[in-house]
Write an enzyme that holds these catalytic residues in place. Structure first.
Site, mmCIF file in Angstrom:
data_model
loop_
_atom_site.group_PDB
_atom_site.id
_atom_site.type_symbol
_atom_site.label_atom_id
_atom_site.label_comp_id
_atom_site.label_asym_id
_atom_site.label_seq_id
_atom_site.Cartn_x
_atom_site.Cartn_y
_atom_site.Cartn_z
ATOM 1 C CD GLU A 139 -2.985 -1.295 2.259
ATOM 2 O OE1 GLU A 139 -3.833 -1.824 2.239
ATOM 3 O OE2 GLU A 139 -2.280 -0.757 3.492
ATOM 4 C CG ASP A 155 -0.700 -17.983 3.389
ATOM 5 O OD1 ASP A 155 0.263 -18.286 2.826
ATOM 6 O OD2 ASP A 155 -1.255 -18.405 4.394
ATOM 7 C CG ASN A 207 9.585 -12.120 -6.018
ATOM 8 O OD1 ASN A 207 10.737 -12.058 -6.457
ATOM 9 N ND2 ASN A 207 8.999 -11.521 -4.926
ATOM 10 C CE1 TYR A 240 14.685 -20.423 -1.494
ATOM 11 C CE2 TYR A 240 17.315 -20.718 -1.881
ATOM 12 C CZ TYR A 240 15.918 -19.947 -2.089
ATOM 13 O OH TYR A 240 15.724 -18.990 -2.883
ATOM 14 C CB THR A 246 16.300 -9.044 -0.420
ATOM 15 O OG1 THR A 246 16.678 -10.340 -0.251
ATOM 16 C CG2 THR A 246 16.284 -8.738 -1.881
#
Length: 274
Positions: free
Chosen positions: A63, A84, A111, A180, A217
């Site tokens: 937002e 989610d 992403n 991962y 990030t």
């Protein structure tokens, strides 16, 4: 000679600009848009005049980004949507809302992804499931629904882009990211499998994955949430990629002519050894 080089450069620039112009006012879905790569991609697409549905589990940051884009006078629009990505019900509800409010998805950028420090020898099953549910199943559900959205509207030039990782091409010696890495190897296989199925369906919808290595990030801080010093060291040892570098790769892929299929872009920081 310099004149001819400048002419080539001008033609290439014009081609790229024309390539993005065809996407103006069309709709892109960006998952995991609340920060990092997702936020950078969402901003870049809004700058190019697209409608962008940016989704995440919490939408406060999206937002704020939407307000920034609007105040900056960017020609596109960012539409926040809470979703989610580990919940199929949430994903289907989001696509239903997009269908009813905006007709459908023309570009899907998968992403969203997460890592848990759960090793293969002692990791928790819940941590493995968290990674698999978002990185593999969530991505696959979004891909399926995006394709169905394109198909029902007879969109034949759509694009599905998976934000992968170099961990999907090589296994790191760091045990905390082995599971991962397995999910990212799955993304590599899913992207090529998708490309093949799109050809079998005789569409011109394209499939691409972009595989960056270390991007500065919050990723490392979430992975090493109990050791912030170790997380910070991940980004201090070399000059890392920035989220904007990945966003530029997304724009490049989208701007290529419809007959050009970019399969994978592999990106590393220049200073990285392996």
């Amino acid at each position: 000679m310099s004149g001819s080089r400048s002419e080539v450069g001008a033609r290439l620039g014009a081609t790229a600009a024309a390539g993005m112009e065809r996407w103006r006012d069309r709709l892109a879905l960006v998952t995991g848009a609340s920060g990092g790569i997702g936020a950078a991609v969402a901003r870049a697409l809004v700058q190019q005049g697209l409608k962008v549905v940016g989704c995440a589990r919490t939408v406060g940051n999206i937002e704020e980004l939407a307000a920034e884009c609007k105040s900056a006078g960017y020609p596109g629009t960012l539409i926040p949507h809470r979703c989610d990505l580990s919940s199929e019900e949430d994903i289907l509800s989001m696509f239903s809302a997009v269908r009813s409010q905006h007709s459908g998805v023309d570009i899907c950028i998968n992403n969203a992804g997460l890592a848990r420090p759960d090793t293969l020898l002692s990791g928790s099953t819940s941590g493995w499931k968290d990674m698999f549910n978002v990185n593999v199943l969530g991505l696959s559900i979004c891909t399926r629904e995006a394709y169905q959205s394109m198909k029902e509207r007879k969109v034949d030039d759509g694009h599905i882009i998976n934000i992968n990782s170099m961990c999907g091409h090589q296994v790191s010696p760091h045990s905390v990211i082995h599971f991962y890495s397995a999910t990212k190897y799955a993304v590599t296989a899913l992207t090529e499998g998708l490309r093949q199925e799109l050809r079998e369906a005789q569409t011109h919808i394209r499939a691409t994955c972009i595989s960056p290595e270390v991007v500065e990030t919050q990723f490392a801080f979430k992975l090493h949430d109990k050791d912030p010093e170790k997380a910070a060291a991940t980004y201090e040892r070399i000059k890392c990629l920035k989220p904007e570098d990945v966003a530029e790769a997304v724009l490049y892929v989208l701007s290529t002519p419809p007959h050009v299929q970019i399969g994978d872009i592999q990106m590393r920081p220049t200073e990285q050894v392996i």
